[in-house]
Motif scaffolding. Structure first.
Motif, mmCIF file in Angstrom:
data_model
loop_
_atom_site.group_PDB
_atom_site.id
_atom_site.type_symbol
_atom_site.label_atom_id
_atom_site.label_comp_id
_atom_site.label_asym_id
_atom_site.label_seq_id
_atom_site.Cartn_x
_atom_site.Cartn_y
_atom_site.Cartn_z
ATOM 1 N N LEU A 1 0.836 -1.201 0.000
ATOM 2 C CA LEU A 1 0.000 0.000 0.000
ATOM 3 C C LEU A 1 0.873 1.254 0.000
ATOM 4 C CD1 LEU A 1 -2.754 1.444 0.241
ATOM 5 C CD2 LEU A 1 -2.590 1.126 2.712
ATOM 6 N N LYS A 2 1.908 1.250 0.801
ATOM 7 C CA LYS A 2 2.820 2.402 0.854
ATOM 8 C C LYS A 2 3.423 2.697 -0.509
ATOM 9 C CE LYS A 2 5.661 2.900 4.236
ATOM 10 N NZ LYS A 2 6.625 2.759 5.324
ATOM 11 N N GLU A 3 3.577 1.654 -1.333
ATOM 12 C CA GLU A 3 4.132 1.804 -2.677
ATOM 13 C C GLU A 3 3.062 2.203 -3.693
ATOM 14 O OE1 GLU A 3 5.935 -2.000 -3.322
ATOM 15 O OE2 GLU A 3 7.491 -1.657 -1.811
ATOM 16 N N GLY A 4 1.816 2.339 -3.225
ATOM 17 C CA GLY A 4 0.731 2.761 -4.098
ATOM 18 C C GLY A 4 -0.010 1.617 -4.763
ATOM 19 N N ASP A 5 0.130 0.420 -4.250
ATOM 20 C CA ASP A 5 -0.516 -0.760 -4.842
ATOM 21 C C ASP A 5 -2.017 -0.736 -4.547
ATOM 22 O OD1 ASP A 5 -1.597 -3.467 -5.094
ATOM 23 O OD2 ASP A 5 0.489 -4.116 -5.322
ATOM 24 N N GLU A 6 -2.807 -0.577 -5.591
ATOM 25 C CA GLU A 6 -4.263 -0.484 -5.439
ATOM 26 C C GLU A 6 -4.884 -1.809 -5.011
ATOM 27 O OE1 GLU A 6 -5.990 1.310 -8.928
ATOM 28 O OE2 GLU A 6 -4.654 3.035 -8.780
ATOM 29 N N LYS A 7 -4.303 -2.923 -5.436
ATOM 30 C CA LYS A 7 -4.829 -4.240 -5.038
ATOM 31 C C LYS A 7 -4.661 -4.445 -3.535
ATOM 32 C CE LYS A 7 -4.261 -6.500 -9.468
ATOM 33 N NZ LYS A 7 -3.562 -7.518 -10.242
ATOM 34 N N ALA A 8 -3.537 -3.998 -2.995
ATOM 35 C CA ALA A 8 -3.320 -4.099 -1.546
ATOM 36 C C ALA A 8 -4.350 -3.250 -0.816
ATOM 37 C CB ALA A 8 -1.899 -3.658 -1.193
ATOM 38 N N PHE A 9 -4.608 -2.043 -1.341
ATOM 39 C CA PHE A 9 -5.616 -1.165 -0.744
ATOM 40 C C PHE A 9 -6.991 -1.845 -0.764
ATOM 41 C CE2 PHE A 9 -9.000 1.974 -1.292
ATOM 42 C CZ PHE A 9 -8.853 2.697 -0.116
ATOM 43 N N THR A 10 -7.340 -2.423 -1.913
ATOM 44 C CA THR A 10 -8.632 -3.106 -2.053
ATOM 45 C C THR A 10 -8.749 -4.262 -1.064
ATOM 46 O OG1 THR A 10 -8.734 -2.481 -4.377
ATOM 47 C CG2 THR A 10 -10.154 -4.301 -3.684
ATOM 48 N N THR A 11 -7.667 -5.005 -0.909
ATOM 49 C CA THR A 11 -7.679 -6.130 0.037
ATOM 50 C C THR A 11 -7.887 -5.628 1.462
ATOM 51 O OG1 THR A 11 -6.221 -7.394 -1.413
ATOM 52 C CG2 THR A 11 -6.359 -8.102 0.886
ATOM 53 N N LEU A 12 -7.172 -4.581 1.839
ATOM 54 C CA LEU A 12 -7.343 -4.007 3.189
ATOM 55 C C LEU A 12 -8.757 -3.458 3.366
ATOM 56 C CD1 LEU A 12 -3.876 -2.279 3.595
ATOM 57 C CD2 LEU A 12 -4.768 -4.142 5.008
ATOM 58 N N TRP B 1 -5.816 5.969 2.094
ATOM 59 C CA TRP B 1 -5.108 6.070 0.817
ATOM 60 C C TRP B 1 -4.230 7.330 0.781
ATOM 61 C CZ3 TRP B 1 -3.662 3.105 -2.990
ATOM 62 C CH2 TRP B 1 -3.167 3.686 -4.153
ATOM 63 N N GLU B 2 -4.792 8.437 1.233
ATOM 64 C CA GLU B 2 -4.051 9.697 1.196
ATOM 65 C C GLU B 2 -2.838 9.694 2.127
ATOM 66 O OE1 GLU B 2 -7.105 12.528 2.179
ATOM 67 O OE2 GLU B 2 -7.717 12.764 0.087
ATOM 68 N N SER B 3 -2.925 8.968 3.221
ATOM 69 C CA SER B 3 -1.822 8.972 4.194
ATOM 70 C C SER B 3 -1.013 7.677 4.143
ATOM 71 C CB SER B 3 -2.364 9.213 5.603
ATOM 72 O OG SER B 3 -3.259 8.192 5.960
ATOM 73 N N ARG B 4 -1.124 6.935 3.067
ATOM 74 C CA ARG B 4 -0.455 5.639 2.956
ATOM 75 C C ARG B 4 1.060 5.736 3.139
ATOM 76 N NH1 ARG B 4 -1.895 7.301 -1.999
ATOM 77 N NH2 ARG B 4 -0.320 7.288 -3.648
ATOM 78 N N SER B 5 1.650 6.842 2.709
ATOM 79 C CA SER B 5 3.108 6.982 2.829
ATOM 80 C C SER B 5 3.540 7.127 4.291
ATOM 81 C CB SER B 5 3.598 8.177 2.010
ATOM 82 O OG SER B 5 3.043 9.375 2.524
ATOM 83 N N LEU B 6 2.623 7.520 5.161
ATOM 84 C CA LEU B 6 2.948 7.696 6.581
ATOM 85 C C LEU B 6 2.797 6.404 7.387
ATOM 86 C CD1 LEU B 6 1.030 11.053 7.129
ATOM 87 C CD2 LEU B 6 3.458 10.762 6.620
ATOM 88 N N LEU B 7 2.163 5.400 6.773
ATOM 89 C CA LEU B 7 1.932 4.144 7.488
ATOM 90 C C LEU B 7 3.253 3.435 7.767
ATOM 91 C CD1 LEU B 7 -1.119 2.712 5.515
ATOM 92 C CD2 LEU B 7 -1.125 3.604 7.835
ATOM 93 N N ARG B 8 3.275 2.760 8.904
ATOM 94 C CA ARG B 8 4.429 1.929 9.232
ATOM 95 C C ARG B 8 3.921 0.508 9.382
ATOM 96 N NH1 ARG B 8 6.768 5.783 13.739
ATOM 97 N NH2 ARG B 8 5.763 4.193 14.972
ATOM 98 N N GLU B 9 4.561 -0.391 8.680
ATOM 99 C CA GLU B 9 4.082 -1.772 8.628
ATOM 100 C C GLU B 9 4.085 -2.474 9.986
ATOM 101 O OE1 GLU B 9 8.284 -1.426 7.167
ATOM 102 O OE2 GLU B 9 6.430 -0.521 6.531
ATOM 103 N N ASP B 10 4.862 -1.972 10.938
ATOM 104 C CA ASP B 10 4.908 -2.596 12.265
ATOM 105 C C ASP B 10 3.860 -2.028 13.223
ATOM 106 O OD1 ASP B 10 7.000 -4.312 11.588
ATOM 107 O OD2 ASP B 10 8.486 -2.737 11.977
ATOM 108 N N ASP B 11 3.188 -0.942 12.825
ATOM 109 C CA ASP B 11 2.162 -0.352 13.678
ATOM 110 C C ASP B 11 0.862 -1.139 13.578
ATOM 111 O OD1 ASP B 11 3.899 1.572 14.514
ATOM 112 O OD2 ASP B 11 3.028 3.203 13.343
ATOM 113 N N ASN B 12 -0.012 -0.892 14.512
ATOM 114 C CA ASN B 12 -1.308 -1.558 14.559
ATOM 115 C C ASN B 12 -2.267 -0.882 13.571
ATOM 116 O OD1 ASN B 12 -3.840 -2.556 15.219
ATOM 117 N ND2 ASN B 12 -3.608 -2.220 17.406
#
Length: 181
Positions: free
Chosen positions: A10-21, A55-66
């Motif tokens: 998602l952080k890389e802009g993958d729309e399929k990952a966004f759809t899955t989430l 989606w708008e804040s995807r770049s701020l997400l950290r994969e280790d966060d809840n």
């Protein structure tokens, strides 16, 4: 795919990952919003806004966060905003109505009706047995002894169900009142 992997994509802009989430979590966001909002339109609007913000804040997400916690915070904030909007609209309507009907205390009547509706909604959120005991006590006006006989449970169990229900209602009513006043 794990949540962590999906967030990285998602952080890389993958729309399929966004759809899955989205598919994985939209019902949780919807059901949480439904606890506090009564209009289906408002609920759907909040759900949509939550995922737009993700989606708008995807770049701020950290994969280790809840991620669930992140969704909860966004949803809570948007529900608060929705309450404020509704409150401002209702306050405006009440001002107009009170100027038309100065001797009728419409505001008090509406606040009481809204609170009663909110309480009824919260009672429906109780576990089934607790809800049944609470309704027999408060709506059918049965004593603890009468309820215990009717449901074949001890009076102590009736008392525990009532106490748990009241504790849940008080907690949620306090949350509701924060937005009313």
């Amino acid at each position: 795919m794990t949540e962590k992997e999906l967030i990285i994509l998602l952080k890389e802009g993958d729309e399929k990952a966004f759809t899955t989430l989205y598919r994985r979590y939209w019902s949780k966001v919807y059901n949480f919003s439904r606890l506090y909002l009564s209009s289906i339109l408002e609920i759907e609007e909040v759900v949509q806004e939550v995922f737009v913000k993700v989606w708008e804040s995807r770049s701020l997400l950290r994969e280790d966060d809840n991620f669930k916690g992140f969704l909860f915070v966004i949803t809570r904030n948007l529900v608060f905003n929705q309450f404020r909007r509704s409150f401002n609209e209702n306050a405006y309507k009440l001002t107009v109505l009170s100027s038309i009907m100065p001797y009728y205390n419409l505001e008090e009547e509406l606040t009481a009706a809204d609170l009663q509706e909110f309480i009824e909604k919260m009672v429906k959120e109780l576990p089934p047995r607790q809800q049944e005991v609470f309704n027999l006590s408060r709506n059918a006006h049965l004593t603890y002894k009468e309820i215990s006989i009717r449901l074949n449970i001890s009076e102590k169990t009736v008392e525990r169900h009532i106490n748990e229900a009241l504790k849940f209602l008080k907690k949620n009513i306090m949350f509701y009142l924060i937005f009313i006043f």
